[in-house]
Design a protein around this motif. Structure first.
Motif, PDB file in Angstrom:
ATOM      1  N   UNK A 183       1.723  17.548  -2.860  1.00  0.00           N
ATOM      2  CA  UNK A 183       3.002  17.182  -2.235  1.00  0.00           C
ATOM      3  C   UNK A 183       4.014  16.801  -3.305  1.00  0.00           C
TER       4      UNK A 183
ATOM      5  N   UNK B 233      -4.484   9.356   1.699  1.00  0.00           N
ATOM      6  CA  UNK B 233      -4.584  10.458   0.725  1.00  0.00           C
ATOM      7  C   UNK B 233      -5.856  11.265   1.007  1.00  0.00           C
TER       8      UNK B 233
ATOM      9  N   UNK C 226      -4.978  -3.335  -0.761  1.00  0.00           N
ATOM     10  CA  UNK C 226      -3.832  -2.425  -0.868  1.00  0.00           C
ATOM     11  C   UNK C 226      -4.279  -1.034  -1.320  1.00  0.00           C
TER      12      UNK C 226
ATOM     13  N   UNK D  39      -6.127   0.639   1.670  1.00  0.00           N
ATOM     14  CA  UNK D  39      -5.186   1.153   2.683  1.00  0.00           C
ATOM     15  C   UNK D  39      -4.419   2.357   2.137  1.00  0.00           C
ATOM     16  N   UNK D  40      -4.006   2.240   0.865  1.00  0.00           N
ATOM     17  CA  UNK D  40      -3.186   3.291   0.266  1.00  0.00           C
ATOM     18  C   UNK D  40      -3.927   4.592   0.056  1.00  0.00           C
TER      19      UNK D  40
ATOM     20  N   UNK E 284       7.117  14.548  -4.626  1.00  0.00           N
ATOM     21  CA  UNK E 284       7.644  13.211  -4.347  1.00  0.00           C
ATOM     22  C   UNK E 284       9.084  13.153  -4.831  1.00  0.00           C
TER      23      UNK E 284
ATOM     24  N   UNK F 233      -2.928  14.006  -7.115  1.00  0.00           N
ATOM     25  CA  UNK F 233      -2.682  15.176  -6.263  1.00  0.00           C
ATOM     26  C   UNK F 233      -1.216  15.597  -6.304  1.00  0.00           C
TER      27      UNK F 233
ATOM     28  N   UNK G 275       3.409  11.180   1.591  1.00  0.00           N
ATOM     29  CA  UNK G 275       4.512  10.445   0.958  1.00  0.00           C
ATOM     30  C   UNK G 275       5.613  10.051   1.938  1.00  0.00           C
TER      31      UNK G 275
ATOM     32  N   UNK H 285       1.135   2.207  -3.497  1.00  0.00           N
ATOM     33  CA  UNK H 285      -0.171   2.640  -4.033  1.00  0.00           C
ATOM     34  C   UNK H 285      -0.418   4.107  -3.658  1.00  0.00           C
ATOM     35  N   UNK H 286      -0.097   4.449  -2.402  1.00  0.00           N
ATOM     36  CA  UNK H 286      -0.286   5.834  -1.939  1.00  0.00           C
ATOM     37  C   UNK H 286       0.515   6.796  -2.804  1.00  0.00           C
ATOM     38  N   UNK H 287       1.784   6.450  -3.043  1.00  0.00           N
ATOM     39  CA  UNK H 287       2.648   7.333  -3.841  1.00  0.00           C
ATOM     40  C   UNK H 287       2.099   7.474  -5.269  1.00  0.00           C
TER      41      UNK H 287
ATOM     42  N   UNK I 293       0.779  -1.244   0.000  1.00  0.00           N
ATOM     43  CA  UNK I 293       0.000   0.000   0.000  1.00  0.00           C
ATOM     44  C   UNK I 293       0.816   1.305   0.000  1.00  0.00           C
ATOM     45  N   UNK I 294       2.059   1.337   0.595  1.00  0.00           N
ATOM     46  CA  UNK I 294       2.785   2.618   0.504  1.00  0.00           C
ATOM     47  C   UNK I 294       3.070   3.021  -0.948  1.00  0.00           C
TER      48      UNK I 294
ATOM     49  N   UNK J 202      -1.066   7.108  -6.255  1.00  0.00           N
ATOM     50  CA  UNK J 202      -2.298   7.919  -6.220  1.00  0.00           C
ATOM     51  C   UNK J 202      -1.953   9.402  -6.063  1.00  0.00           C
ATOM     52  N   UNK J 203      -1.012   9.685  -5.152  1.00  0.00           N
ATOM     53  CA  UNK J 203      -0.621  11.082  -4.935  1.00  0.00           C
ATOM     54  C   UNK J 203      -0.037  11.683  -6.211  1.00  0.00           C
TER      55      UNK J 203
ATOM     56  N   UNK K  81       3.408   7.502   5.059  1.00  0.00           N
ATOM     57  CA  UNK K  81       2.880   6.174   4.703  1.00  0.00           C
ATOM     58  C   UNK K  81       3.949   5.073   4.638  1.00  0.00           C
ATOM     59  N   UNK K  82       5.124   5.310   4.016  1.00  0.00           N
ATOM     60  CA  UNK K  82       6.126   4.239   4.036  1.00  0.00           C
ATOM     61  C   UNK K  82       6.555   3.846   5.450  1.00  0.00           C
TER      62      UNK K  82
END
Lengths: 156, 147
Positions: A131, B19, B11, B14-15, A133, A127, B94, A118-120, A115-116, A122-123, B97-98
């Motif tokens: 932020x 956001x 995933x 959660x991810x 990256x 978006x 960013x 996935x977050x990056x 998931x980390x 999506x961001x 989350x990690x």
């Protein structure tokens, strides 16, 4: 200016400490959850009752903040995003438990733990302006996810 | 294949949560965002649990299990989610989350310390990779104070 930099540096350090404390909270919570599921094998019910308890505890401390934030000027965008955050978390937890019915933990858990990244993604896609990256963040996240995949495959 | 797709959905869930929380906390406090997200998660999970739970299973809940569920509520939602969102507010999605993604490492360490599980070579290799990743992410931010 010097004071401002100092304050920002403190904020960053506190932010990292809180992130680690959160990981410790989630990690120890996972161990207790595994123990409970051994004696009461219904993970979704375990999750829903612990959510009720968690919500009740957070309400004690933050119900005033909720009323304050919502009564000032109802921030529709922020409110709907908080609701989406809750929906996403619920989607994550419930999908993981349902996924475990079809594939072994050694497959489901490492996949869910990406998931980390996935977050990056999506961001970056949706978006990017919110932020920046850096390359270090991307490489660091890849290393963390690789480490987590190794640990989860061999411990599950 | 279906199981892997569902795990990938987990995933994504959660991810994306952090956001949405980040956007929400632009005008609201982290405690408020946590509370609203918890209320939403509770409603959905309760609904799903009624689909997968038979009536007699509720009778098996005893004081010991409820006490353990209380600990899970405190650890996962008070320490876990509240501090997760607060850290996102402080250092951004960013970066936070990690670090929060290292959860399985802490789960393994807790199991090793309190449940006498053994330290294996994969755990050591995984831990080394995670530490390298954390150093890579945190080093530059703390030095340069970009935020």
């Amino acid at each position: 200016m010097q004071l401002n930099i100092k304050t920002r540096q403190n904020k960053v350090i506190i932010g990292y400490i809180l992130a680690f404390m959160s990981a410790i909270g989630y990690g120890t919570g996972t161990v207790v959850t595994k123990h409970v599921i051994n004696i009461f094998p219904n993970p979704i019910l375990v999750s829903s009752i612990s959510l009720i308890i968690g919500t009740a505890i957070i309400s004690i401390f933050y119900i005033k903040n909720l009323i304050q934030d919502l009564s000032n000027e109802t921030p529709i965008k922020e409110l709907s995003n908080a609701i989406f955050a809750g929906i996403s978390s619920a989607l994550g937890v419930n999908s993981l438990f349902i996924g475990l019915k079809f594939v072994p933990v050694s497959v489901a858990s490492p996949v869910a733990n990406t998931f980390p990244l996935v977050t990056i993604i999506i961001m970056k896609i949706f978006y990017g302006k919110l932020e920046k990256i850096s390359l270090e963040t991307i490489l660091g996240s890849l290393l963390i996810v690789s480490g987590i995949i190794i640990i989860t495959i061999y411990t599950s | 294949m279906f199981g892997i797709i569902i795990s990938l959905t987990a995933s994504i869930g959660f991810g994306s949560s952090s956001v949405f929380a980040k956007i929400s906390m632009q005008k609201m406090q982290s405690g408020t965002t946590t509370l609203i997200s918890l209320i939403t998660s509770t409603i959905i999970t309760l609904f799903v649990s009624t689909l997968f739970t038979q009536t007699e299973e509720y009778n098996k809940l005893n004081i010991e299990i409820l006490m353990l569920l209380f600990y899970i509520g405190v650890l996962t939602y008070f320490f876990g989610r509240l501090l997760n969102y607060t850290s996102v507010q402080y250092i951004g999605v960013n970066k936070a989350t990690p670090i929060i993604g290292t959860t399985p490492l802490f789960a393994s360490l807790t199991a090793i310390i309190f449940m006498n599980e053994k330290i294996t070579t994969p755990i050591m290799i995984g831990t080394a990779l995670i530490i390298m990743g954390i150093i890579l992410i945190t080093r530059k931010t703390i030095d340069a104070t970009k935020y």
